[in-house]
Design an enzyme around this catalytic site. Sequence first.
Site, short mmCIF file in Angstrom:
data_model
loop_
_atom_site.label_atom_id
_atom_site.label_comp_id
_atom_site.label_asym_id
_atom_site.label_seq_id
_atom_site.Cartn_x
_atom_site.Cartn_y
_atom_site.Cartn_z
N ASP A 136 2.63 14.01 3.90
CA ASP A 136 3.74 13.67 4.49
C ASP A 136 3.76 12.91 5.53
OD1 ASP A 136 6.67 13.63 4.31
OD2 ASP A 136 6.95 15.42 4.13
N GLY A 137 4.79 11.92 5.83
CA GLY A 137 4.87 11.59 6.87
C GLY A 137 4.63 10.33 6.94
N ARG A 169 7.70 7.54 8.43
CA ARG A 169 8.17 8.77 9.81
C ARG A 169 7.57 7.88 10.69
NH1 ARG A 169 8.84 14.74 8.86
NH2 ARG A 169 8.21 13.62 6.97
N TRP A 170 6.12 7.45 9.99
CA TRP A 170 5.18 7.42 10.97
C TRP A 170 5.21 5.82 11.58
CZ3 TRP A 170 1.01 3.83 11.02
CH2 TRP A 170 -0.21 3.26 11.73
N ARG A 214 7.89 1.11 6.55
CA ARG A 214 7.16 2.35 5.35
C ARG A 214 6.56 2.24 5.12
NH1 ARG A 214 10.12 5.92 4.70
NH2 ARG A 214 9.49 6.71 2.50
N HIS A 233 2.14 4.24 4.39
CA HIS A 233 1.18 4.51 3.71
C HIS A 233 -0.13 3.21 3.79
CE1 HIS A 233 4.73 5.90 1.80
NE2 HIS A 233 5.65 4.95 1.64
N THR A 275 7.32 12.74 -9.25
CA THR A 275 7.96 11.71 -9.94
C THR A 275 8.98 10.90 -9.11
OG1 THR A 275 6.89 13.34 -11.30
CG2 THR A 275 9.69 12.72 -12.50
N ARG A 281 12.40 6.18 -5.13
CA ARG A 281 12.83 4.46 -3.81
C ARG A 281 13.21 3.38 -3.72
NH1 ARG A 281 8.35 7.29 0.22
NH2 ARG A 281 8.87 9.58 0.00
N LEU A 284 -18.16 16.82 -4.72
CA LEU A 284 -16.71 17.25 -4.50
C LEU A 284 -15.65 16.06 -5.93
CD1 LEU A 284 -13.83 17.70 -2.98
CD2 LEU A 284 -14.47 15.11 -1.93
C1 FPP Z 1 4.78 10.79 1.91
O1 FPP Z 1 5.06 10.38 2.95
C2 FPP Z 1 3.05 9.76 1.11
C3 FPP Z 1 3.54 8.57 0.69
C4 FPP Z 1 4.95 9.14 -0.85
C5 FPP Z 1 2.88 8.31 -0.58
C6 FPP Z 1 1.52 8.42 -0.41
C7 FPP Z 1 0.04 7.37 -0.44
C8 FPP Z 1 -0.70 7.85 0.75
C9 FPP Z 1 -0.87 8.18 1.57
C10 FPP Z 1 -1.77 6.03 -0.30
C11 FPP Z 1 -2.22 5.70 -1.45
C12 FPP Z 1 -2.99 7.39 -1.54
C13 FPP Z 1 -4.11 6.94 -2.26
C14 FPP Z 1 -4.83 8.35 -2.59
C15 FPP Z 1 -4.76 6.15 -2.18
P1 FPP Z 1 6.93 9.38 3.05
O2 FPP Z 1 6.81 8.15 2.71
O3 FPP Z 1 7.76 10.74 2.41
O4 FPP Z 1 6.95 9.73 4.87
P2 FPP Z 1 7.84 10.30 4.95
O5 FPP Z 1 8.84 11.45 4.75
O6 FPP Z 1 8.48 9.63 6.75
O7 FPP Z 1 9.73 9.53 5.10
#
Ligand code: FPP
Length: 246
Positions: A19-20, A23-24, A32, A36, A65, A70, A130
Amino acid sequence: MSSNKEISNIPKHVAIIMDGNGRWAQKQGNERVFGHKHGVKSVKNIVEKASELKIEYLTLYAFSTENWNRPKYEVDALMALLVSSINSELDLLNDNNVSLQAIGDIQSLPKDVIDELNSAIKITSKNTGLKLILALSYSARWEILEAVKNIALNVKNSEINIDDIDEELFSSYLTTKQIPDPDLVIRTSGEQRISNFLLWQISYSELYFTEKLWPDFGKDDFLNAIFAFQKRKRRFGKTNDQIENK
Ligand code: FPP
């Protein structure tokens, strides 16, 4: 810097709520999706570190889900990122002897994601290290309802009796049927909630929350979570005495 020289009592299964990312990115005035993209770098680091530590199962909550709600551009960008990262990281998976699996409502994903995923699952299936499990279009309530529907169907068809329904049978109807329950769940970004992730399976998991945003979560942060896990006393409902004299 932490060292993993003397590491023992390694969790068999670590599950992560990444998560995050948003925000990052927004903290630096970026879109946003930029977060990712940087999140993929953390995925690579943690897969490498988990392999090195000989963790057996690593489950990553990559798309829930609820994430379908979004904005379309963000969903499309996440799907495109999944396709490109699964494709570009195949060598990393093979070099680290990692096999890929997926849990969730996989059929609801776009066809190019399903194809890329199936191809990577096949190519890495002989790897013996793994097991990397991506939770995609996943939610625990969806999974539990699917299990309930299938059990009800099998009771109706007389394939099972109501008295056969116990924890073991129920677990065998979940998408995680071949996977042991997580020992440790990590959530980044300071939020302290489970967000519909593996609700049945984490009944006795240790929970670890860190303020680090996912794109900043590195190998040392992962190691610190493992060290914190090693300090926990897992009692599974028993007393300390029972655990110590077992
Ligand atoms: C949550 O941050 C993250 C996600 C919903 C997506 C996670 C996806 C990746 C790390 C990239 C693809 C992954 C793989 C396995 C190749 P958020 O968007 O909810 O952040 P926020 O809470 O700051 O809004």
